[in-house]
Write a protein that holds these residues in place. Structure first.
Motif, PDB file in Angstrom:
ATOM      1  N   ILE A 136       0.845  -1.192   0.000  1.00 25.07           N
ATOM      2  CA  ILE A 136       0.000   0.000   0.000  1.00 25.07           C
ATOM      3  C   ILE A 136       0.883   1.246   0.000  1.00 25.07           C
ATOM      4  O   ILE A 136       1.805   1.368   0.805  1.00 25.07           O
ATOM      5  N   SER A 137       0.578   2.161  -0.900  1.00 21.36           N
ATOM      6  CA  SER A 137       1.287   3.435  -0.996  1.00 21.36           C
ATOM      7  C   SER A 137       0.270   4.562  -0.898  1.00 21.36           C
ATOM      8  O   SER A 137      -0.924   4.342  -1.139  1.00 21.36           O
ATOM      9  N   ILE A 141      -1.766  12.626   4.382  1.00 19.13           N
ATOM     10  CA  ILE A 141      -1.561  12.628   5.822  1.00 19.13           C
ATOM     11  C   ILE A 141      -0.848  11.377   6.328  1.00 19.13           C
ATOM     12  O   ILE A 141      -0.030  11.443   7.242  1.00 19.13           O
ATOM     13  N   ASN A 142      -1.109  10.204   5.729  1.00 15.49           N
ATOM     14  CA  ASN A 142      -0.440   8.995   6.217  1.00 15.49           C
ATOM     15  C   ASN A 142       1.044   8.997   5.849  1.00 15.49           C
ATOM     16  O   ASN A 142       1.888   8.557   6.628  1.00 15.49           O
ATOM     17  N   ALA A 143       1.381   9.493   4.651  1.00 17.61           N
ATOM     18  CA  ALA A 143       2.795   9.594   4.271  1.00 17.61           C
ATOM     19  C   ALA A 143       3.531  10.535   5.223  1.00 17.61           C
ATOM     20  O   ALA A 143       4.675  10.290   5.597  1.00 17.61           O
ATOM     21  N   MET A 191      -7.578  14.519   2.103  1.00 18.94           N
ATOM     22  CA  MET A 191      -6.521  14.491   3.109  1.00 18.94           C
ATOM     23  C   MET A 191      -5.472  13.439   2.759  1.00 18.94           C
ATOM     24  O   MET A 191      -4.315  13.553   3.141  1.00 18.94           O
ATOM     25  N   MET A 192      -5.920  12.406   2.022  1.00 20.99           N
ATOM     26  CA  MET A 192      -5.018  11.315   1.659  1.00 20.99           C
ATOM     27  C   MET A 192      -5.596  10.576   0.461  1.00 20.99           C
ATOM     28  O   MET A 192      -6.807  10.440   0.333  1.00 20.99           O
ATOM     29  N   ILE A 193      -4.720  10.096  -0.418  1.00 20.31           N
ATOM     30  CA  ILE A 193      -5.117   9.200  -1.508  1.00 20.31           C
ATOM     31  C   ILE A 193      -4.195   7.986  -1.446  1.00 20.31           C
ATOM     32  O   ILE A 193      -2.971   8.114  -1.536  1.00 20.31           O
ATOM     33  N   ALA A 194      -4.802   6.815  -1.266  1.00 24.95           N
ATOM     34  CA  ALA A 194      -4.031   5.573  -1.150  1.00 24.95           C
ATOM     35  C   ALA A 194      -4.139   4.763  -2.431  1.00 24.95           C
ATOM     36  O   ALA A 194      -5.183   4.752  -3.089  1.00 24.95           O
ATOM     37  N   ILE A 195      -3.055   4.092  -2.778  1.00 25.35           N
ATOM     38  CA  ILE A 195      -3.003   3.151  -3.900  1.00 25.35           C
ATOM     39  C   ILE A 195      -2.737   1.783  -3.289  1.00 25.35           C
ATOM     40  O   ILE A 195      -1.645   1.523  -2.796  1.00 25.35           O
ATOM     41  N   ALA A 196      -3.759   0.923  -3.290  1.00 23.15           N
ATOM     42  CA  ALA A 196      -3.699  -0.311  -2.507  1.00 23.15           C
ATOM     43  C   ALA A 196      -3.896  -1.550  -3.373  1.00 23.15           C
ATOM     44  O   ALA A 196      -4.919  -1.696  -4.031  1.00 23.15           O
ATOM     45  N   ASN A 197      -2.903  -2.437  -3.337  1.00 26.70           N
ATOM     46  CA  ASN A 197      -3.033  -3.737  -3.990  1.00 26.70           C
ATOM     47  C   ASN A 197      -3.474  -4.796  -2.986  1.00 26.70           C
ATOM     48  O   ASN A 197      -3.923  -5.866  -3.379  1.00 26.70           O
ATOM     49  N   SER A 198      -3.333  -4.503  -1.695  1.00 24.34           N
ATOM     50  CA  SER A 198      -3.704  -5.448  -0.654  1.00 24.34           C
ATOM     51  C   SER A 198      -4.645  -4.766   0.325  1.00 24.34           C
ATOM     52  O   SER A 198      -5.153  -3.686   0.056  1.00 24.34           O
TER      53      SER A 198
END
Length: 290
Positions: A136-137, A141-143, A191-198
């Motif tokens: 997950i990338s 805010i999470n980064a 606030m955040m955009i995630a790129i998730a394979n899992s």
């Protein structure tokens, strides 16, 4: 002359807090008991992919075992893309996000037994701005939290919880984005955009319950607003799928642009601030044992 089957063990000697000598001894004992030969490679951070590739070509091992965290796993995935050799994971890093997501045992003996004896399953991989991504990338805010967490001496969920407070103070405003995916354009603030394979972050938080590792798709998750209660809930539990809080796009390729440079991380490793992300899925590129 009889050919003795080989197992290649790749060890990151400086990851995590597991005694690697004990780990190697345990793997060696089980491999020898099965009448196989154990090859050992310790990563150095210099020319590792080239060295691993050379060992794979010369020895054609039956399977590869990796003892390390997500960064070491990613290294092995990159080396194995041209080989049809299964990869077994022994969680031994400070960040074991993929192992957590796959349900791989944290007990050393059980993890070794699974890595040596269970059959492999195909896994997709992502390329994000030219980098291999297995987990997950995200930007936002999470980064920023990952960057702050890396500086902290307190690990695990408590460390994330403690670092969430200064991160929330620093990261007050949403950022403007444009997403191009599936032939459509979406614009807005997040606030955040995630790129998730899992499905899960390394701390166990389920961010993407629909994620599958072998479906040829990944999910783009748009977290729209600063709702502190729900953001903290993502640290300890599954994210609440409220449309006012998060929106999901399933795709095989995406381009994300932002008006200003935003903090960016890949698989738990802070990269840099960026204004543009390009991601594409590559279907069933590696065989993972879990």
């Amino acid at each position: 002359m009889t050919h003795i089957p080989a197992i290649l063990l790749i060890v990151n000697p400086i990851s995590g807090d597991i005694d690697k000598d004990i780990l190697i001894q345990k793997v060696e004992k089980q491999v020898l008991n099965e009448g196989k030969n154990l090859l050992i490679y310790k990563t150095s951070g210099k020319h590792d992919i080239q060295e691993i590739t050379s060992i794979l070509k010369e020895n054609s091992p039956q399977r590869v075992l990796v003892a390390g965290g997500d960064g070491t796993i990613k290294l092995c995935v990159e080396a194995l893309q041209k080989f049809d050799i299964p990869l077994g994971i022994i969680p031994a890093g400070s960040a074991n996000g993929l192992a957590v997501d796959l349900g791989i045992p944290t007990d050393l003996n059980n993890a070794i037994d699974l890595a040596l004896n269970k059959n492999a399953k195909p896994m997709d991989i992502l390329k994000i701005n030219g980098e291999t991504a297995i987990h997950i990338s995200d930007i936002g805010i999470n980064a920023s939290l990952v960057k702050n967490y890396d500086k902290s001496n307190i690990r695990g969920k408590l460390g994330y919880a403690l670092q969430s407070i200064p991160t929330l103070i620093d990261f007050k405003e949403t950022f403007r984005f444009k997403i191009v995916a599936n032939g459509t354009i979406k614009e807005g603030h997040a606030m955040m955009i995630a790129i998730a394979n899992s499905q899960k972050y390394g701390n166990g938080a389920v961010i993407n319950p629909k994620g599958k590792l072998d479906d040829g798709k990944f999910e783009v998750l748009i977290f729209k607003s600063l709702q502190i209660g729900k953001i903290l809930q993502t640290i300890f539990n599954e994210i609440p799928f409220d449309e006012d809080f998060v929106e999901m796009i399933a795709t095989d390729v995406v381009e994300i642009t932002t008006k200003e440079a935003i903090p960016f991380q890949i698989d738990g490793e802070y990269i840099e601030k960026t204004k543009k992300i390009e991601a594409k899925i590559f279907s069933k590129q590696v065989q993972i044992i879990y």
